[in-house]
Design an enzyme around this catalytic site. Structure first.
Site, mmCIF file in Angstrom:
data_model
loop_
_atom_site.group_PDB
_atom_site.id
_atom_site.type_symbol
_atom_site.label_atom_id
_atom_site.label_comp_id
_atom_site.label_asym_id
_atom_site.label_seq_id
_atom_site.Cartn_x
_atom_site.Cartn_y
_atom_site.Cartn_z
ATOM 1 N N PRO A 105 0.773 -1.243 0.000
ATOM 2 C CA PRO A 105 0.000 0.000 0.000
ATOM 3 C C PRO A 105 0.806 1.297 0.000
ATOM 4 C CG PRO A 105 0.019 -0.919 2.195
ATOM 5 C CD PRO A 105 0.749 -1.902 1.317
ATOM 6 N N CYS A 106 1.525 1.554 -1.072
ATOM 7 C CA CYS A 106 2.290 2.802 -1.137
ATOM 8 C C CYS A 106 1.380 4.024 -1.212
ATOM 9 C CB CYS A 106 3.277 2.771 -2.292
ATOM 10 S SG CYS A 106 2.554 2.405 -3.894
#
Length: 141
Positions: A107-108
């Site tokens: 989840p950047c």
């Protein structure tokens, strides 16, 4: 290598996997629709995520990158759904995020600027804003 394109609320995503793990998720469509139990699982989990019923992913992942990028991506996976802090980030971390081959699952999109503003995202800032909103985070800046 197997590839499949799926439609989502943020547009098409192309999923890629080898026999053992998901290796990439790219924004956009390439039209492939390969049969693969692993791609079936990845598609199902992403659909649950976009429906708001999944908060964590349970998929084998094999992103390809440097040892430093691997460490950053492992740290990204530890950022909980719907929770964003504002720690300072270095240029190297930003570049590792830029090269994240498995966005959403790694989840950047949960990384924001130290001043609370949106920072760059491979899928574009509007998609980043939509993903954060899906997780209950509203960025006003």
């Amino acid at each position: 290598m197997s590839t499949r394109t799926i439609e989502t609320s943020i547009g098409p995503l192309t999923l890629q996997a080898d026999e053992a793990a998901v290796t990439a998720i790219r924004f956009g469509a390439d039209g492939a629709q390969d049969a693969s139990p692993l791609l079936d699982a990845a598609e199902a989990q992403l659909r649950e995520y976009f429906a708001g019923t999944r908060r964590t992913f349970d998929l084998p992942l094999a992103p390809r990158g440097t040892a430093f990028q691997q460490r950053v991506w492992a740290a990204l996976r530890a950022i909980p759904y719907g929770a964003i802090g504002s720690p300072s980030a270095s240029r190297a971390v930003g570049m590792a995020n830029h090269h994240n081959p498995i966005p959403i699952v790694i989840p950047c999109h949960r990384v924001i600027g130290a001043n609370g503003t949106l920072t760059g995202y491979a899928g574009g800032l509007e998609i980043k804003r939509k993903l954060l909103a899906l997780e209950g985070i509203t960025i006003l800046k």
